[in-house]
Design a protein around this motif. Structure first.
Motif, PDB file in Angstrom:
ATOM      1  N   ARG A  56     -45.732 -46.188  17.070  1.00 29.60           N
ATOM      2  CA  ARG A  56     -44.561 -47.033  17.376  1.00 29.60           C
ATOM      3  C   ARG A  56     -44.899 -48.362  18.036  1.00 29.60           C
ATOM      4  N   GLY A  57     -46.153 -48.549  18.409  1.00 25.17           N
ATOM      5  CA  GLY A  57     -46.540 -49.784  19.078  1.00 25.17           C
ATOM      6  C   GLY A  57     -46.256 -49.740  20.566  1.00 25.17           C
ATOM      7  N   ILE A  58     -46.240 -50.898  21.160  1.00 26.80           N
ATOM      8  CA  ILE A  58     -46.038 -51.038  22.601  1.00 26.80           C
ATOM      9  C   ILE A  58     -44.540 -50.925  22.908  1.00 26.80           C
ATOM     10  N   PRO A  59     -44.155 -50.060  23.848  1.00 25.35           N
ATOM     11  CA  PRO A  59     -42.739 -49.943  24.211  1.00 25.35           C
ATOM     12  C   PRO A  59     -42.174 -51.271  24.738  1.00 25.35           C
ATOM     13  N   GLU A  60     -40.904 -51.492  24.509  1.00 29.57           N
ATOM     14  CA  GLU A  60     -40.259 -52.745  24.915  1.00 29.57           C
ATOM     15  C   GLU A  60     -40.410 -53.011  26.414  1.00 29.57           C
ATOM     16  N   ALA A  61     -40.249 -51.989  27.254  1.00 33.57           N
ATOM     17  CA  ALA A  61     -40.378 -52.174  28.710  1.00 33.57           C
ATOM     18  C   ALA A  61     -41.772 -52.694  29.065  1.00 33.57           C
ATOM     19  N   VAL A  62     -42.780 -52.198  28.356  1.00 32.77           N
ATOM     20  CA  VAL A  62     -44.162 -52.632  28.600  1.00 32.77           C
ATOM     21  C   VAL A  62     -44.352 -54.054  28.090  1.00 32.77           C
ATOM     22  N   ARG A  63     -43.840 -54.354  26.917  1.00 32.93           N
ATOM     23  CA  ARG A  63     -43.964 -55.697  26.344  1.00 32.93           C
ATOM     24  C   ARG A  63     -43.340 -56.748  27.286  1.00 32.93           C
ATOM     25  N   GLU A  64     -42.180 -56.433  27.837  1.00 30.24           N
ATOM     26  CA  GLU A  64     -41.514 -57.364  28.763  1.00 30.24           C
ATOM     27  C   GLU A  64     -42.351 -57.595  30.015  1.00 30.24           C
ATOM     28  N   LEU A  65     -42.910 -56.516  30.578  1.00 30.62           N
ATOM     29  CA  LEU A  65     -43.770 -56.656  31.760  1.00 30.62           C
ATOM     30  C   LEU A  65     -45.020 -57.465  31.441  1.00 30.62           C
ATOM     31  N   LYS A  66     -45.628 -57.190  30.290  1.00 29.60           N
ATOM     32  CA  LYS A  66     -46.826 -57.930  29.894  1.00 29.60           C
ATOM     33  C   LYS A  66     -46.542 -59.427  29.826  1.00 29.60           C
ATOM     34  N   ASP A  67     -45.421 -59.787  29.202  1.00 29.87           N
ATOM     35  CA  ASP A  67     -45.087 -61.207  29.066  1.00 29.87           C
ATOM     36  C   ASP A  67     -44.840 -61.858  30.417  1.00 29.87           C
ATOM     37  N   LYS A  68     -44.161 -61.155  31.316  1.00 32.04           N
ATOM     38  CA  LYS A  68     -43.909 -61.715  32.654  1.00 32.04           C
ATOM     39  C   LYS A  68     -45.210 -61.948  33.403  1.00 32.04           C
ATOM     40  N   ILE A  69     -46.114 -60.981  33.339  1.00 27.92           N
ATOM     41  CA  ILE A  69     -47.400 -61.146  34.024  1.00 27.92           C
ATOM     42  C   ILE A  69     -48.206 -62.262  33.379  1.00 27.92           C
ATOM     43  N   ALA A  70     -48.241 -62.301  32.050  1.00 29.86           N
ATOM     44  CA  ALA A  70     -49.014 -63.323  31.331  1.00 29.86           C
ATOM     45  C   ALA A  70     -48.529 -64.734  31.646  1.00 29.86           C
ATOM     46  N   GLU A  71     -47.254 -64.893  31.935  1.00 32.24           N
ATOM     47  CA  GLU A  71     -46.680 -66.207  32.241  1.00 32.24           C
ATOM     48  C   GLU A  71     -46.741 -66.547  33.724  1.00 32.24           C
ATOM     49  N   SER A  72     -47.230 -65.626  34.558  1.00 31.39           N
ATOM     50  CA  SER A  72     -47.208 -65.819  36.009  1.00 31.39           C
ATOM     51  C   SER A  72     -48.470 -66.498  36.523  1.00 31.39           C
ATOM     52  N   ALA A  73     -48.356 -66.980  37.760  1.00 31.41           N
ATOM     53  CA  ALA A  73     -49.511 -67.550  38.448  1.00 31.41           C
ATOM     54  C   ALA A  73     -50.325 -66.465  39.139  1.00 31.41           C
ATOM     55  N   GLY A  74     -49.729 -65.301  39.338  1.00 26.89           N
ATOM     56  CA  GLY A  74     -50.441 -64.233  40.028  1.00 26.89           C
ATOM     57  C   GLY A  74     -49.644 -62.950  40.047  1.00 26.89           C
TER      58      GLY A  74
END
Length: 189
Positions: A56-74
């Protein structure tokens, strides 16, 4: 404040009365003026299962967290300590966030990270914070080596509503957040 980089904070417990969630709320409150700290939850992250990922791939909750962290300064990891080590629910979330492995550089690579934690025990979360270090290294993160924030006796440091009531910890947390924000953002905000 609108243009300031965001720092993501994750409390590593999903318990309603979590001392670590309370510590993260206090950290946000005591951050320097202009700092933008966003608290994110790991509550919706399922148990990691390679078969689920393959089917099924990466769950939506995980995808959202990944994007937030990837866009963050820390990233601020506020870790409980279970049996002298890393809490399973938080490690599970990090394991999902590191999938697929090819995405690790985007999400974690070179990202500023700090560790703090609260525990009813006398020594705070010293063992858990130490146990996280190999994980942070494996993910290629950039740990902040400022003073440790180990909140022991959390049941006396926070009131029944989860508000930080200890002035000594309040002062330490304010200084800690000022140091990490400067480290993560690259300048005082």
């Amino acid at each position: 404040m609108g243009g300031s980089p965001v720092i993501v904070g994750i409390a590593g417990s999903v318990r309603k009365g979590s001392y670590n969630a309370a510590l993260l709320r206090a950290a946000i409150e005591l951050s320097p003026p202009g700092a933008r700290i966003e608290s994110v939850s790991i509550r919706g992250v399922p148990l990691y299962d390679g078969d689920v990922e393959a089917e099924r791939g990466i769950p939506e909750a995980v995808r959202e967290l990944k994007d937030k962290i990837a866009e963050s300064a820390g990233l601020i990891i506020v870790t409980p300590e279970y049996n002298n080590s890393i809490p399973g629910v938080l490690k599970n979330a990090i394991d999902w966030l590191s999938r697929p492995a090819s995405d690790i550089p985007r999400v974690f690579g070179g990202r500023a990270v700090s560790l703090m934690g609260a525990s009813p025990g006398r020594f705070g979360t010293v063992m858990s914070q130490t146990a996280w270090l190999p994980v942070l290294r494996a993910l290629g993160m950039r740990p902040w080596w400022g003073p440790r924030l180990l909140v022991g006796g959390a049941n006396k440091v926070f009131d029944e509503s989860g508000r930080l009531v200890d002035d000594r910890i309040r002062t330490q947390l304010r200084e800690y957040m000022a140091g990490f924000v400067e480290f993560a953002v690259g300048k005082a905000t």
